[in-house]
Design a protein around this motif. Structure first.
Motif, PDB file in Angstrom:
ATOM      1  N   GLY A   1       0.785  -1.231   0.000  1.00 20.64           N
ATOM      2  CA  GLY A   1       0.000   0.000   0.000  1.00 20.64           C
ATOM      3  C   GLY A   1       0.815   1.278   0.000  1.00 20.64           C
ATOM      4  N   CYS A   2       2.101   1.191  -0.344  1.00 21.10           N
ATOM      5  CA  CYS A   2       2.954   2.380  -0.367  1.00 21.10           C
ATOM      6  C   CYS A   2       2.909   3.035  -1.745  1.00 21.10           C
ATOM      7  CB  CYS A   2       4.391   2.013  -0.022  1.00 21.10           C
ATOM      8  SG  CYS A   2       4.588   1.282   1.624  1.00 21.10           S
ATOM      9  N   ASP A   3       2.960   4.365  -1.749  1.00 21.60           N
ATOM     10  CA  ASP A   3       2.983   5.071  -3.031  1.00 21.60           C
ATOM     11  C   ASP A   3       4.347   5.687  -3.337  1.00 21.60           C
ATOM     12  OD1 ASP A   3       2.973   7.036  -1.144  1.00 21.60           O
ATOM     13  OD2 ASP A   3       1.282   8.162  -1.965  1.00 21.60           O
ATOM     14  N   SER A   4       5.312   5.536  -2.400  1.00 21.53           N
ATOM     15  CA  SER A   4       6.662   6.022  -2.664  1.00 21.53           C
ATOM     16  C   SER A   4       7.677   5.109  -1.985  1.00 21.53           C
ATOM     17  CB  SER A   4       6.847   7.463  -2.178  1.00 21.53           C
ATOM     18  OG  SER A   4       6.863   7.518  -0.767  1.00 21.53           O
ATOM     19  N   LEU A   5       8.832   5.026  -2.601  1.00 16.38           N
ATOM     20  CA  LEU A   5       9.941   4.255  -2.050  1.00 16.38           C
ATOM     21  C   LEU A   5      11.126   5.198  -1.929  1.00 16.38           C
ATOM     22  CD1 LEU A   5      11.480   1.752  -1.168  1.00 16.38           C
ATOM     23  CD2 LEU A   5      11.791   1.159  -3.593  1.00 16.38           C
ATOM     24  N   LYS A   6      11.569   5.410  -0.695  1.00 15.89           N
ATOM     25  CA  LYS A   6      12.679   6.308  -0.437  1.00 15.89           C
ATOM     26  C   LYS A   6      13.942   5.481  -0.212  1.00 15.89           C
ATOM     27  CE  LYS A   6       9.722   9.952   1.361  1.00 15.89           C
ATOM     28  NZ  LYS A   6       9.482  10.949   2.441  1.00 15.89           N
ATOM     29  N   ILE A   7      14.981   5.818  -0.961  1.00 15.65           N
ATOM     30  CA  ILE A   7      16.198   5.009  -0.998  1.00 15.65           C
ATOM     31  C   ILE A   7      17.324   5.774  -0.324  1.00 15.65           C
ATOM     32  CG2 ILE A   7      17.858   3.876  -2.523  1.00 15.65           C
ATOM     33  CD1 ILE A   7      15.457   3.723  -4.563  1.00 15.65           C
ATOM     34  N   MET A   8      17.883   5.179   0.719  1.00 15.95           N
ATOM     35  CA  MET A   8      18.899   5.838   1.536  1.00 15.95           C
ATOM     36  C   MET A   8      20.250   5.133   1.367  1.00 15.95           C
ATOM     37  SD  MET A   8      18.870   6.418   5.681  1.00 15.95           S
ATOM     38  CE  MET A   8      17.205   7.060   5.598  1.00 15.95           C
ATOM     39  N   PRO A   9      21.239   5.781   0.749  1.00 18.53           N
ATOM     40  CA  PRO A   9      22.564   5.162   0.614  1.00 18.53           C
ATOM     41  C   PRO A   9      23.281   5.110   1.958  1.00 18.53           C
ATOM     42  CG  PRO A   9      22.219   6.888  -1.038  1.00 18.53           C
ATOM     43  CD  PRO A   9      21.151   7.042   0.002  1.00 18.53           C
ATOM     44  N   LEU A  10      23.648   3.918   2.387  1.00 20.38           N
ATOM     45  CA  LEU A  10      24.416   3.751   3.623  1.00 20.38           C
ATOM     46  C   LEU A  10      25.902   3.897   3.296  1.00 20.38           C
ATOM     47  CD1 LEU A  10      22.582   0.849   5.481  1.00 20.38           C
ATOM     48  CD2 LEU A  10      22.497   3.298   5.962  1.00 20.38           C
ATOM     49  N   PHE A  11      26.266   5.093   2.896  1.00 18.29           N
ATOM     50  CA  PHE A  11      27.637   5.427   2.535  1.00 18.29           C
ATOM     51  C   PHE A  11      28.045   6.665   3.316  1.00 18.29           C
ATOM     52  CE2 PHE A  11      26.274   2.756  -0.856  1.00 18.29           C
ATOM     53  CZ  PHE A  11      27.403   2.188  -1.425  1.00 18.29           C
ATOM     54  N   LEU A  12      29.319   6.736   3.672  1.00 16.78           N
ATOM     55  CA  LEU A  12      29.793   7.853   4.476  1.00 16.78           C
ATOM     56  C   LEU A  12      30.302   9.019   3.653  1.00 16.78           C
ATOM     57  CD1 LEU A  12      31.645   5.930   7.342  1.00 16.78           C
ATOM     58  CD2 LEU A  12      29.423   7.081   7.443  1.00 16.78           C
ATOM     59  N   LEU A  13      30.654   8.776   2.387  1.00 15.86           N
ATOM     60  CA  LEU A  13      31.256   9.824   1.572  1.00 15.86           C
ATOM     61  C   LEU A  13      30.612   9.872   0.183  1.00 15.86           C
ATOM     62  CD1 LEU A  13      34.986   9.247   2.554  1.00 15.86           C
ATOM     63  CD2 LEU A  13      33.559  11.189   3.195  1.00 15.86           C
ATOM     64  N   PRO A  14      30.630  11.053  -0.458  1.00 14.61           N
ATOM     65  CA  PRO A  14      29.997  11.211  -1.768  1.00 14.61           C
ATOM     66  C   PRO A  14      30.914  10.797  -2.911  1.00 14.61           C
ATOM     67  CG  PRO A  14      30.789  13.334  -1.025  1.00 14.61           C
ATOM     68  CD  PRO A  14      31.102  12.349   0.082  1.00 14.61           C
ATOM     69  N   GLY A  15      31.245   9.513  -2.964  1.00 14.98           N
ATOM     70  CA  GLY A  15      32.093   9.009  -4.035  1.00 14.98           C
ATOM     71  C   GLY A  15      31.287   8.654  -5.275  1.00 14.98           C
ATOM     72  N   VAL A  16      31.904   7.915  -6.171  1.00 16.00           N
ATOM     73  CA  VAL A  16      31.259   7.540  -7.433  1.00 16.00           C
ATOM     74  C   VAL A  16      30.002   6.708  -7.187  1.00 16.00           C
ATOM     75  CG1 VAL A  16      31.562   6.233  -9.575  1.00 16.00           C
ATOM     76  CG2 VAL A  16      33.410   7.679  -8.727  1.00 16.00           C
TER      77      VAL A  16
END
Length: 240
Positions: free
Chosen positions: A69-84
């Motif tokens: 019943g969800c209308d959105s999926l929020k994706i959270m990167p478990l990363f510490l730094l903004p790499g590639v």
């Protein structure tokens, strides 16, 4: 309607990060007990080490979210730094997954976990039980231009100097400079989410440094780990 959440990890062949991630999900589930708006659907996906590419994992979890019943999926990167991985690969995989699910559900990329200001407090807690003259924050490092700045900022915020595992300045170089400046108590904080092969190698290097500089006291803090505090921070992000 409501949102589901997918935590994206790099993935490792070392079993310890996988175990820690499962513990983290359990801690998040514990926080949901008695939550007034009902339990949130939370899952895990991996950029590497899985037979299915990330966009397929996202698509499959998105279908589960739609059924729930969800209308959105929020994706959270478990990363510490903004790499590639964070800046390029994960967004590309999300775009492919969005094409696959079409308008059934909206996919949203959340900021990577290392960009949250609350992380500085978590790192400070890692320092609290160790008395030393100077701290070194050691991160993996990257050849991506500008990668040092986030690490340097975090190091400054917790009163440490930065070192890197894969690029200069190395841990050994920073230790040599500190010893030359007269420091006799040095503590090292690995800037990693979970224990694994690199944190093991850092520990081995410190043993070598102890032999090289017998008059210096070295201490090694633990990486962040699957702590209740990290689960709290993720939970807060999920409820913003």
């Amino acid at each position: 309607m409501s949102s589901a959440y997918l935590l994206v990890s790099h993935g490792s062949r070392d079993p310890r990060p996988e175990i820690a991630l499962q513990q983290l999900i359990e801690l998040i589930d514990e926080k949901q007990q008695g939550y007034a708006s009902g339990k949130k659907l939370v899952g895990l996906a991996y950029l590497e080490t899985r037979p299915e590419p990330l966009h397929v994992q996202i698509k499959e979890f998105a279908h589960s979210a739609v059924v729930a019943g969800c209308d959105s999926l929020k994706i959270m990167p478990l990363f510490l730094l903004p790499g590639v991985h964070v800046m390029q690969e994960i967004p590309e995989e999300i775009a492919l997954a969005q094409q696959a699910v079409a308008e059934d559900i909206n996919l949203e990329l959340l900021p990577y976990i290392g960009s949250n200001p609350g992380l500085t407090q978590l790192l400070s807690q890692q320092l609290a039980d160790i008395t030393t003259e100077v701290w070194i924050l050691i991160a993996h490092g990257s050849r991506r231009p500008g990668f040092q700045q986030p690490v340097e900022n975090i190091a400054a915020n917790i009163g440490a100097i930065a070192a890197y595992w894969s690029v200069p300045p190395s841990l050994e170089t920073q230790v040599e400079q500190l010893v030359a400046a007269g420091q006799e108590k040095i503590a090292i904080l690995p800037y990693f989410l979970f224990a694994g092969g690199i944190t093991d190698a850092i520990a081995q290097l410190i043993e070598t440094l102890k032999l090289k500089f017998p008059a210096v006291t070295f201490q090694l803090a633990q990486p962040l780990g699957a702590s209740a505090e990290l689960a709290d921070m993720i939970w807060d992000l999920m409820n913003e």
